[in-house]
Motif scaffolding. Structure first.
Motif, mmCIF file in Angstrom:
data_model
loop_
_atom_site.group_PDB
_atom_site.id
_atom_site.type_symbol
_atom_site.label_atom_id
_atom_site.label_comp_id
_atom_site.label_asym_id
_atom_site.label_seq_id
_atom_site.Cartn_x
_atom_site.Cartn_y
_atom_site.Cartn_z
ATOM 1 N N ILE A 203 0.870 -1.183 0.000
ATOM 2 C CA ILE A 203 0.000 0.000 0.000
ATOM 3 C C ILE A 203 0.900 1.225 0.000
ATOM 4 O O ILE A 203 1.725 1.394 0.910
ATOM 5 N N GLN A 204 0.770 2.063 -1.002
ATOM 6 C CA GLN A 204 1.571 3.285 -1.066
ATOM 7 C C GLN A 204 0.662 4.475 -0.777
ATOM 8 O O GLN A 204 -0.344 4.683 -1.464
ATOM 9 N N HIS A 205 1.031 5.243 0.217
ATOM 10 C CA HIS A 205 0.124 6.253 0.759
ATOM 11 C C HIS A 205 0.894 7.476 1.212
ATOM 12 O O HIS A 205 2.124 7.438 1.405
ATOM 13 N N ASN A 206 0.179 8.560 1.434
ATOM 14 C CA ASN A 206 0.778 9.787 1.964
ATOM 15 C C ASN A 206 -0.300 10.618 2.643
ATOM 16 O O ASN A 206 -1.414 10.756 2.122
ATOM 17 N N GLN A 207 0.020 11.124 3.816
ATOM 18 C CA GLN A 207 -0.880 11.987 4.577
ATOM 19 C C GLN A 207 -2.273 11.380 4.736
ATOM 20 O O GLN A 207 -3.295 12.037 4.543
ATOM 21 N N GLY A 208 -2.291 10.085 5.069
ATOM 22 C CA GLY A 208 -3.548 9.422 5.378
ATOM 23 C C GLY A 208 -4.387 9.037 4.186
ATOM 24 O O GLY A 208 -5.547 8.630 4.354
ATOM 25 N N ARG A 209 -3.816 9.101 2.981
ATOM 26 C CA ARG A 209 -4.584 8.738 1.782
ATOM 27 C C ARG A 209 -3.801 7.725 0.955
ATOM 28 O O ARG A 209 -2.598 7.886 0.732
ATOM 29 N N ILE A 210 -4.502 6.684 0.491
ATOM 30 C CA ILE A 210 -3.888 5.699 -0.395
ATOM 31 C C ILE A 210 -3.845 6.280 -1.810
ATOM 32 O O ILE A 210 -4.816 6.871 -2.280
ATOM 33 N N TYR A 211 -2.715 6.074 -2.484
ATOM 34 C CA TYR A 211 -2.576 6.543 -3.865
ATOM 35 C C TYR A 211 -2.459 5.395 -4.861
ATOM 36 O O TYR A 211 -2.862 5.534 -6.012
ATOM 37 N N ARG A 212 -1.908 4.282 -4.437
ATOM 38 C CA ARG A 212 -1.840 3.151 -5.353
ATOM 39 C C ARG A 212 -1.498 1.878 -4.584
ATOM 40 O O ARG A 212 -0.991 1.917 -3.461
ATOM 41 N N ILE A 213 -1.791 0.758 -5.232
ATOM 42 C CA ILE A 213 -1.461 -0.572 -4.719
ATOM 43 C C ILE A 213 -0.492 -1.211 -5.696
ATOM 44 O O ILE A 213 -0.706 -1.195 -6.915
ATOM 45 N N LYS A 214 0.590 -1.787 -5.174
ATOM 46 C CA LYS A 214 1.581 -2.471 -5.992
ATOM 47 C C LYS A 214 1.709 -3.923 -5.516
ATOM 48 O O LYS A 214 1.472 -4.227 -4.341
ATOM 49 N N PRO A 215 2.112 -4.842 -6.403
ATOM 50 C CA PRO A 215 2.348 -6.215 -5.957
ATOM 51 C C PRO A 215 3.604 -6.315 -5.104
ATOM 52 O O PRO A 215 4.563 -5.566 -5.299
ATOM 53 N N ARG A 216 3.575 -7.240 -4.142
ATOM 54 C CA ARG A 216 4.746 -7.549 -3.320
ATOM 55 C C ARG A 216 5.143 -8.983 -3.612
ATOM 56 O O ARG A 216 4.326 -9.895 -3.535
ATOM 57 N N PHE A 217 6.388 -9.194 -3.957
ATOM 58 C CA PHE A 217 6.825 -10.507 -4.421
ATOM 59 C C PHE A 217 6.611 -11.584 -3.363
ATOM 60 O O PHE A 217 6.988 -11.432 -2.206
ATOM 61 N N ASN A 218 5.966 -12.672 -3.775
ATOM 62 C CA ASN A 218 5.863 -13.878 -2.960
ATOM 63 C C ASN A 218 5.885 -15.061 -3.919
ATOM 64 O O ASN A 218 4.947 -15.276 -4.685
ATOM 65 N N ALA A 219 6.968 -15.799 -3.894
ATOM 66 C CA ALA A 219 7.185 -16.868 -4.870
ATOM 67 C C ALA A 219 6.124 -17.954 -4.809
ATOM 68 O O ALA A 219 5.855 -18.627 -5.803
ATOM 69 N N GLU A 220 5.474 -18.124 -3.637
ATOM 70 C CA GLU A 220 4.535 -19.227 -3.461
ATOM 71 C C GLU A 220 3.080 -18.830 -3.714
ATOM 72 O O GLU A 220 2.218 -19.707 -3.789
ATOM 73 N N ILE A 221 2.805 -17.542 -3.841
ATOM 74 C CA ILE A 221 1.409 -17.115 -3.982
ATOM 75 C C ILE A 221 1.187 -16.352 -5.281
ATOM 76 O O ILE A 221 0.628 -16.877 -6.243
#
Length: 545
Positions: free
Chosen positions: A244-262
């Motif tokens: 979750i990438q956010h600033n000053q209490g607001r979400i601006y975008r969602i990015k994938p986080r690497f997980n080899a098994e999922i």
């Protein structure tokens, strides 16, 4: 474990690895554009070329220098090999590649959304020249709207073909292709076939420059202002790892986080763009219906009123007159505390679980060439059904199935229902009609709905981004996530509410609840934490483009 020397540093690796991947796994940076560990190797960008000395097949003790530079992304690592990425010949190649790439590249950094996370920017500083020697006119290319979520700035593209390979090998939809030759070469979609597959947003993540940009994120925030919090997707049962990438209490975008098994490096567009509900249409006050009036109140008053209602109900109607409805959108810690509190007040309280939202069937993506499954979008959109079922089993007796609720409610069995509402509703109207005969309807929800409209008590609670906890995916993988932003007043985590009502010492935290859970026979939660994933690829194979 085999070892080799890279610029005087010894590194080791396991399995079959290319030089570049072995270096990246050991924290040794080699510049690269076209290489991505999740896709085929094309070795087209040429900036990763290195000099190598390799053992002589006839005399393994003797090292033989290969006369030309080799692509580190496509050359297998060999035990005893020596790699030179900082030799005069390798450095001259890096400078030449950067110079060629920048010949027609516009100076858009001040207005480009990729600024601050751009490989071209970083490598120009590290490996490029300090000034341009190109005085001719640059070739200009158009900006293109190529899909629902993606815009293409053709003049910024360096033709790494990552996006083309993604649509061929991961999504299997093939919308993108390379058209033209030489300086007229460019990425484009086929006529009448926009980039609109359910994984399309991933091409934005893998673009190393500012060519493919997110329409939703464009010109909204500079990336160096963003704070990043590891989390788990609340939009399905797959348990995809996200940032979750956010600033000053607001979400601006969602990015994938690497997980080899999922989910490896990918997420679906539903996950990427589904977060807007966090900032829309939120409950603004705690409310208790008193006769014909709705009375706002503070949390201390609401908690006291909730306990009075439950105790009076049990006193008047006896044990077993309370119904707790869990939500598969809440964390396992919250459901544990809710069930523990309700069973403390009413030892025979029934525990139910809202039904899942099922969207058709699982959508499976495969590589058309190899047939390998690359990504699956799960039909079950509940992120924590497995955790909810586990909590119901843990608390044992008087478990009520959703299909049996109507007959039990019609019989007048329940005087009070405590409902943890789904953060993303799908059957609010059905559930509201089902629960309407119950006299006391206490709803913990993050958003207004028909359920909150007819409730006798409404308590505003957090969404997943505003709290920490664990979700358990369809495979039974228990994964923790962190709180990213503060909730809007007066919302608080449902776990916080029941922590206070249980009279637990100290400040509420999900990690502390997991220790309590372990002490009550749920030992598998004691060691759950957020892993720090390293993008380590165990096996690299060639596959045709």
């Amino acid at each position: 474990m085999p070892t080799m020397e890279v610029d005087g540093k010894q590194i080791s690796w396991e399995g079959k690895k290319m030089i570049l991947q072995a270096c990246l796994d050991n924290g040794v940076e080699l510049p690269h554009y076209c290489y991505h560990p999740g896709m085929s190797i094309v070795a087209s960008c040429r900036i990763c070329l290195v000099e190598i000395e390799s053992p002589d097949p006839k005399d393994p003790a003797k090292l033989v220098r290969v006369p030309k530079l080799v692509p580190s992304c496509q050359t297998p690592a060999v035990p005893g090999m020596k790699v030179y990425s900082k030799s005069p010949k390798a450095v001259a190649n890096q400078k030449a590649v950067m110079e060629f790439l920048l010949i027609n590249h516009p100076l858009d950094c001040p207005v480009c959304d990729q600024a601050g996370e751009c490989y071209l920017q970083d490598y120009s500083f590290k490996y490029g020249r300090s000034e341009s020697r190109f005085d001719e006119n640059k070739a200009k290319k158009p900006k293109k709207d190529i899909g629902k979520h993606v815009v293409l700035y053709s003049d910024r593209c360096i033709m790494c073909t990552r996006c083309v390979r993604f649509t061929r090998e991961i999504s299997g939809t093939g919308e993108l292709a390379v058209f033209g030759r030489g300086h007229k070469e460019e990425i484009d979609v086929f006529q009448g076939k926009p980039l609109d597959n359910p994984l399309s947003g991933n091409v934005i993540d893998i673009c190393p420059v500012g060519a493919l940009l997110d329409k939703d994120f464009m010109f909204t925030q500079r990336v160096w202002f963003l704070k990043t919090t590891p989390s788990i997707s609340p939009f399905g049962s797959g348990g995809e790892n996200i940032l979750i990438q956010h600033n000053q209490g607001r979400i601006y975008r969602i990015k994938p986080r690497f997980n080899a098994e999922i989910n490896k490096w990918w997420i679906s567009d539903d996950i990427r763009y589904g977060w807007q509900f966090v900032h829309e249409n939120r409950l603004a006050e705690l409310r208790v219906a008193d006769a014909a009036h709705a009375l706002p109140m503070a949390w201390e008053q609401a908690e006291a009123r909730l306990e009075q209602t439950l105790l009076r109900s049990v006193s008047e109607r006896g044990q077993g007159s309370t119904l707790l409805m869990l939500s598969p959108f809440d964390t396992t810690e919250e459901m544990f505390l809710a069930a523990r509190y309700i069973r403390k007040v009413d030892p025979q309280a029934a525990i139910g679980l809202n039904m899942s939202r099922i969207d058709g069937q699982d959508q499976v993506f495969t590589n058309p060439t190899t047939g390998q499954v690359t990504y699956t979008i799960r039909a079950d959109k509940s992120p924590n059904r497995s955790g909810a079922e586990k909590m119901r089993r843990h608390f044992g007796d008087n478990i009520v199935m959703f299909n049996d609720l109507a007959s039990q409610i019609a019989s007048g069995r329940y005087a009070t229902v405590v409902l943890l509402a789904d953060a993303i509703g799908h059957n609010d109207d059905e559930l509201a009609a089902l629960l309407s005969p119950i006299a006391n309807r206490i709803v913990l929800s993050s958003r207004p709905s028909r359920l909150t409209g007819q409730a006798t008590m409404v308590l505003p609670v957090c969404t997943w981004a505003e709290k920490s906890g664990v979700y358990e995916n369809f495979e039974g993988r228990v994964q923790a996530f962190e709180k990213a932003i503060e909730p809007p007043e007066p919302a608080r985590a449902a776990g916080h509410v029941f922590w206070n009502m249980l009279g637990m010492p100290g400040t509420y935290s999900a990690a502390q609840v997991r220790q309590v859970m372990a002490d009550h026979g749920l030992s598998e939660y004691a060691a759950v934490s957020i892993p720090v994933h390293h993008e380590k690829v165990e096996l690299m194979e060639f596959s045709p483009l």
